[in-house]
Design an enzyme around this catalytic site. Sequence first.
Site, PDB file in Angstrom:
ATOM      1  N   HIS A  54      10.006 -45.675 -19.713  1.00  0.00           N
ATOM      2  CA  HIS A  54      10.362 -45.737 -18.291  1.00  0.00           C
ATOM      3  C   HIS A  54       9.723 -46.998 -17.714  1.00  0.00           C
ATOM      4  CE1 HIS A  54      11.113 -41.140 -17.711  1.00  0.00           C
ATOM      5  NE2 HIS A  54      11.585 -41.574 -18.873  1.00  0.00           N
ATOM      6  N   GLU A  56       8.311 -47.618 -14.920  1.00  0.00           N
ATOM      7  CA  GLU A  56       7.064 -47.386 -14.189  1.00  0.00           C
ATOM      8  C   GLU A  56       5.873 -47.264 -15.137  1.00  0.00           C
ATOM      9  OE1 GLU A  56      10.381 -44.977 -12.060  1.00  0.00           O
ATOM     10  OE2 GLU A  56       9.831 -45.485 -14.117  1.00  0.00           O
ATOM     11  N   CYS A  84       9.002 -39.606 -11.964  1.00  0.00           N
ATOM     12  CA  CYS A  84       8.952 -38.312 -12.632  1.00  0.00           C
ATOM     13  C   CYS A  84       7.463 -37.993 -12.833  1.00  0.00           C
ATOM     14  CB  CYS A  84       9.705 -38.365 -13.962  1.00  0.00           C
ATOM     15  SG  CYS A  84       8.886 -39.322 -15.262  1.00  0.00           S
ATOM     16  N   CYS A  87       5.676 -40.549 -15.125  1.00  0.00           N
ATOM     17  CA  CYS A  87       5.449 -41.866 -14.505  1.00  0.00           C
ATOM     18  C   CYS A  87       4.395 -41.782 -13.406  1.00  0.00           C
ATOM     19  CB  CYS A  87       6.763 -42.413 -13.947  1.00  0.00           C
ATOM     20  SG  CYS A  87       7.959 -42.816 -15.246  1.00  0.00           S
TER      21      CYS A  87
END
Length: 162
Positions: A54, A56, A84, A87
Amino acid sequence: MTAKEERYMKQCLELARASLDAGDEPFGSILVNAEGKVIATERNRVNEVNALFHPEIELARWALQNLSQQEREESTMYTTGEHCPMCAAAHGWSGIGTLVYLASGKQLQQWYTEMGHEPAPIAFLPVQEILKHVEVKTVSTPEMLKEIKEMHWLSFKKSQHS
């Protein structure tokens, strides 16, 4: 939304579009220092690398490797979607000071339901329930929300044909 915030979020949307074009779900993120300079960018690469890639998380990892604690605390992460839980944890543990996002996890879940998209394998929690010492802000325009929603629709349609 300030002019700078709009510029940063447009850059995140460009990264999300690049993710979509590469066959990944449309998420894009940037890290901005205290002087307002974009110091790192990343896009979603879950299909290209693995399910944990991800943007992030990668920016949090980059910040830990390249910035002092004070520089991290003074930095802001801009991203197209609310973190999420995975993250959010990376953001919190890395000590990045501020989070600014475009679309909420609740909005994304609503869009997934509208599309008939399979539910995510995790529960989305409001990021404030995970991040205890981080300023959290959402910024958007109707046009930007429409753009990211359309990207998610396109991503879903592509996944149906593969």
